[in-house]
Structure formats: structure tokens, C-alpha cells
Design a protein around this motif. Structure first.
Motif, PDB file in Angstrom:
ATOM      1  N   ASN A   1       4.258   1.836  -4.227  1.00 51.66           N
ATOM      2  CA  ASN A   1       3.215   1.931  -5.249  1.00 51.66           C
ATOM      3  C   ASN A   1       3.129   0.590  -5.963  1.00 51.66           C
ATOM      4  O   ASN A   1       4.162   0.040  -6.364  1.00 51.66           O
ATOM      5  N   PHE A   2       1.913   0.071  -6.170  1.00 53.45           N
ATOM      6  CA  PHE A   2       1.819  -1.248  -6.823  1.00 53.45           C
ATOM      7  C   PHE A   2       2.315  -1.226  -8.264  1.00 53.45           C
ATOM      8  O   PHE A   2       2.527  -2.268  -8.869  1.00 53.45           O
TER       9      PHE A   2
ATOM     10  N   GLN B   1      -9.505   6.133   4.475  1.00 51.17           N
ATOM     11  CA  GLN B   1      -8.936   7.324   3.842  1.00 51.17           C
ATOM     12  C   GLN B   1      -9.996   8.401   3.624  1.00 51.17           C
ATOM     13  O   GLN B   1      -9.716   9.587   3.786  1.00 51.17           O
TER      14      GLN B   1
ATOM     15  N   ASP C   1      -7.618  -4.042  -5.521  1.00 49.23           N
ATOM     16  CA  ASP C   1      -8.931  -3.540  -5.096  1.00 49.23           C
ATOM     17  C   ASP C   1      -8.783  -2.013  -5.159  1.00 49.23           C
ATOM     18  O   ASP C   1      -8.368  -1.373  -4.195  1.00 49.23           O
TER      19      ASP C   1
ATOM     20  N   ASP D   1       0.859  -1.192   0.000  1.00 51.13           N
ATOM     21  CA  ASP D   1       0.000   0.000   0.000  1.00 51.13           C
ATOM     22  C   ASP D   1       0.894   1.241   0.000  1.00 51.13           C
ATOM     23  O   ASP D   1       1.935   1.279   0.644  1.00 51.13           O
TER      24      ASP D   1
HETATM   25  C1  LIG Z   1     -10.181  -0.007  -1.692  1.00 50.47           C
HETATM   26  S1  LIG Z   1      -8.765   0.111  -0.662  1.00 50.47           S
HETATM   27  C2  LIG Z   1      -8.302  -1.548  -0.405  1.00 50.47           C
HETATM   28  C3  LIG Z   1      -9.018  -2.175   0.732  1.00 50.47           C
HETATM   29  C4  LIG Z   1      -8.557  -3.579   1.073  1.00 50.47           C
HETATM   30  N1  LIG Z   1      -8.708  -4.485  -0.035  1.00 50.47           N
HETATM   31  C5  LIG Z   1      -9.335  -4.094   2.256  1.00 50.47           C
HETATM   32  O1  LIG Z   1     -10.234  -4.909   2.045  1.00 50.47           O
HETATM   33  O2  LIG Z   1      -9.090  -3.672   3.378  1.00 50.47           O
HETATM   34  C6  LIG Z   1      -7.518   0.630  -1.754  1.00 50.47           C
HETATM   35  C7  LIG Z   1      -6.145   0.797  -1.117  1.00 50.47           C
HETATM   36  O3  LIG Z   1      -5.196   0.835  -2.172  1.00 50.47           O
HETATM   37  C8  LIG Z   1      -4.234   1.820  -1.912  1.00 50.47           C
HETATM   38  N2  LIG Z   1      -3.714   2.231  -3.210  1.00 50.47           N
HETATM   39  C9  LIG Z   1      -4.356   2.908  -4.187  1.00 50.47           C
HETATM   40  N3  LIG Z   1      -3.548   3.076  -5.257  1.00 50.47           N
HETATM   41  C10 LIG Z   1      -2.373   2.480  -4.930  1.00 50.47           C
HETATM   42  C11 LIG Z   1      -1.150   2.297  -5.617  1.00 50.47           C
HETATM   43  N4  LIG Z   1      -0.969   2.754  -6.860  1.00 50.47           N
HETATM   44  N5  LIG Z   1      -0.164   1.598  -5.000  1.00 50.47           N
HETATM   45  C12 LIG Z   1      -0.343   1.110  -3.756  1.00 50.47           C
HETATM   46  N6  LIG Z   1      -1.472   1.272  -3.039  1.00 50.47           N
HETATM   47  C13 LIG Z   1      -2.481   1.934  -3.633  1.00 50.47           C
HETATM   48  C14 LIG Z   1      -4.961   2.899  -1.160  1.00 50.47           C
HETATM   49  O4  LIG Z   1      -4.048   3.628  -0.365  1.00 50.47           O
HETATM   50  C15 LIG Z   1      -5.959   2.084  -0.325  1.00 50.47           C
HETATM   51  O5  LIG Z   1      -5.440   1.791   0.945  1.00 50.47           O
END
Ligand SMILES: C[S@@+](CC[C@H](N)C(=O)[O-])C[C@H]1O[C@@H](n2cnc3c(N)ncnc32)[C@H](O)[C@@H]1O
Length: 316
Positions: free
Chosen positions: A83-84, A112, A105, A55
Motif C-alpha cells: 500500500n502506498f 481492474q 495516479d 501497487d
Molecule cells: C489509475 S491506476 C494507475 C495507472 C498507472 N499510472 C498507469 O498509467 O498504468 C491506479 C492504481 O493504483 C493502485 N492503488 C490504488 N490505491 C492504492 C494504494 N493505496 N496503494 C497502492 N496501490 C494503490 C490500484 O491498484 C491501481 O492499479
């Protein structure tokens, strides 16, 4: 605020079933958030399996760490604050060559929206930031107060599909002549006033919804990152491994759908291209002919799941 019980994970059972998990699998969860999906995944791959939980938000990482520690599941997780889109670098650092499944996801978590103070919500008055991490190049403040008229219009049309972009941008520019726009509250008010009242009421959702979506996408380079990450995922995937993506708006979903079509051998070049440039080559099969949607019951329990769409691809 207790972050640990705020985010309700979406389509958990469907994700776990579609990932077809086995004991000993290595899974890359690119969007760890509050570890909602991760917990279910670990239970299916433990004791020998490992999950790489990534994350960009360091607060999400520490919250997930606390939740996983309480459940004594930390031994099966590599926690990575990155970053993914850096899949290749992350896996190289961990000396992992192949992965059995990827999960993205997309978007942001309830933690947030409700508790980060980063200005993701138009119903709160916070500073204009919107960065998932803390090291992004640009924040929403610099975009709103620094981008040219043309650039603002372009991102509002492209990433917000907002048909009143022209009026909204002119209003933002008029305000900028007097003073910089500091908060989400100020921005939200400017947008609401720029849309003719009668239409403002007729529209679905808050008048600022589309502009806030556009800003978040621009700040975090969200759409470009999806395509780049899926390209890397397919190359690290084991045979019969799967990629699952949950998206929350049509711009994201269109990219995922097209990428998976391309991975299944379909040319996705624009129709006016004389020759194929997308290197369409069959790498496997799409498992979700139509996107999987949450049940009525899930939407009732968790209204934020309403727009979710899950698509899954399996490598041959
Ligand atoms: C919808 S939430 C995920 C929730 C998680 N699946 C759960 O059930 O608890 C999306 C998460 O992805 C992270 N995120 C969004 N874009 C990202 C990126 N490019 N790289 C890493 N993390 C990212 C956000 O910070 C957020 O915490």
C-alpha cells in the motif's frame, strides 16, 4: 483477457514535464498500474535512475513486470506489492533515504474495472469485493451486509455525496431481512429501484455510480491514505523534488489541494478553531495554481480521463 493494452495512462506528458526529471533521479510511483507513467519516467531517468513502482494489486504488479520486461526496462525498477500509505516502511526496506519525485495516479485502472472480477463496476454482475489488494480487512460484501443503517448512511453521504442515501439504505436493509446481497448486479438493481424513476433518469450517470464510489472509498480507506501519504512524501523529498497527484473525483482533489496549501504555509484549520493546529509551515510552492486537466483530444481518445485533475507541489 489481455491486460497489457487495456489501461490508457492519463496526462502522461504533463506528469513527465512537471516532475522535471533528470538522469539518475529516484522516483516513487505509488500507483504503478499498467506502468503507463512508469515507462515514460524510466526513459527520462535511465540509465542510472531508479523508480520504486508500488501497487496494492498483485495482478497489476505482474502485468507491469511483463510490460517492463518486454521493453527491457526492468533493471531500473523496484517492484513493490504494498500500500502506498506505507512509504516510510517501503523506503526503509530499500535503504532509500531521499526521493526526487512522487507520483500518485489515484483510483483504479481500466484493467481492474474491466477484468479483475472484483466488482468495481455497476454494469457487471460480480461478487461484492472492491479490495485493491487481497488482504484488506473488509470487503464490500461485509459492508453492505454487515454495517448498521446509520453507518451505511454516513458513508453513502460522506463518500458518495448521494442525496438519496436514506432511501437506498432502507431498501438495502429490507433486502437483508430476506437474504444477504451477494453481487454488484443485485446491489445495482436495489439502488436503481430505490431512486424515484423520474429522478433516476434526470441524474448524470448511472444511479449506482455514487454508492459504488462510496463503497470503494470505504473498503480501501482511500481518502485517509491520501493525506497520510502526502505527509510522508514531503518528508522524504529532496530539495526541488516534486509531488504530482492525479485525482478523479472532488473528494480526492479537495484533500490534495488542501494538503498542498498547507505545505505552502497556509493554515487549513476549520474557521472555528481558536488556534492553528495544522502546523502550517512553508515547505515549498504549489506549481499548479489551477489543476491541470486533459485536453479535449485526450478526453476523446480516452473518455475515462475526463474527470482527471493533476496538482503538483515543489519542495523548497
Ligand atoms: C489509475 S491506476 C494507475 C495507472 C498507472 N499510472 C498507469 O498509467 O498504468 C491506479 C492504481 O493504483 C493502485 N492503488 C490504488 N490505491 C492504492 C494504494 N493505496 N496503494 C497502492 N496501490 C494503490 C490500484 O491498484 C491501481 O492499479
Amino acid at each position: 483477457m489481455n491486460y497489457e493494452n487495456i489501461h490508457k495512462p492519463v496526462l502522461v506528458k504533463e506528469v513527465i514535464d512537471y516532475l522535471n526529471l533528470k538522469k539518475g533521479d529516484v522516483i516513487f510511483d505509488g500507483t504503478l498500474g499498467g506502468a503507463g507513467h512508469t515507462i515514460g519516467i524510466i526513459k527520462a531517468i535511465a540509465p542510472t535512475g531508479k523508480i520504486i513502482g508500488v501497487d496494492l494489486d498483485s495482478q497489476a504488479i505482474s502485468t507491469a513486470a511483463r510490460i517492463l520486461a518486454k521493453k527491457k526496462l526492468l533493471d531500473n525498477v523496484y517492484l513493490v506489492n504494498d500500500n502506498f500509505v506505507n512509504i516510510t516502511g517501503i523506503l526503509k526496506k530499500l535503504k532509500i533515504k531521499k526521493v526526487n519525485g512522487f507520483l500518485f495516479d489515484l483510483g483504479l485502472s481500466s484493467m481492474q474495472i474491466d477484468g479483475s472480477g472484483k466488482g468495481f463496476s455497476y454494469i457487471r454482475d460480480e461478487k461484492l469485493d472492491m479490495r485493491f489488494g487481497n488482504n484488506g480487512e473488509i470487503d464490500a460484501y461485509s459492508i453492505i451486509n454487515g454495517y448498521s443503517e446509520e453507518r451505511l448512511k454516513e458513508i453513502f453521504y460522506k463518500f458518495g455525496e448521494e442525496k438519496w442515501s436514506g432511501r437506498i439504505v432502507r431498501s438495502i436493509l429490507n433486502h437483508r431481512k430476506i437474504k444477504n446481497i451477494e453481487t454488484t448486479g443485485e446491489l445495482s438493481e436495489i439502488i436503481s429501484k430505490a431512486i424515484p424513476a423520474i429522478l433516476g433518469y434526470q441524474r448524470k450517470g448511472h444511479p449506482a455510480k455514487r454508492i459504488f464510489q462510496a463503497l470503494r472509498i470505504e473498503v480501501n480507506n482511500e481518502l485517509e491514505n491520501i493525506g497520510k501519504s502526502l505527509d510522508q512524501s514531503i518528508s522524504f523529498l529532496e530539495k526541488k523534488g516534486r509531488i504530482a497527484v492525479i485525482s478523479y473525483h472532488s473528494l480526492e482533489d479537495r484533500i490534495v489541494k488542501k494538503k498542498f496549501e498547507n505545505f505552502s504555509g497556509k493554515c487549513v484549520c476549520p474557521p472555528d478553531f481558536p488556534i492553528c493546529r495544522c502546523d502550517a509551515e512553508k515547505k515549498g510552492n504549489i506549481l499548479t495554481k489551477k489543476a491541470v486537466r486533459p485536453s479535449v483530444k485526450e478526453i476523446e481518445d480516452n473518455p475515462r480521463s475526463k474527470s482527471a485533475k493533476l496538482r503538483v507541489f515543489e519542495k523548497a
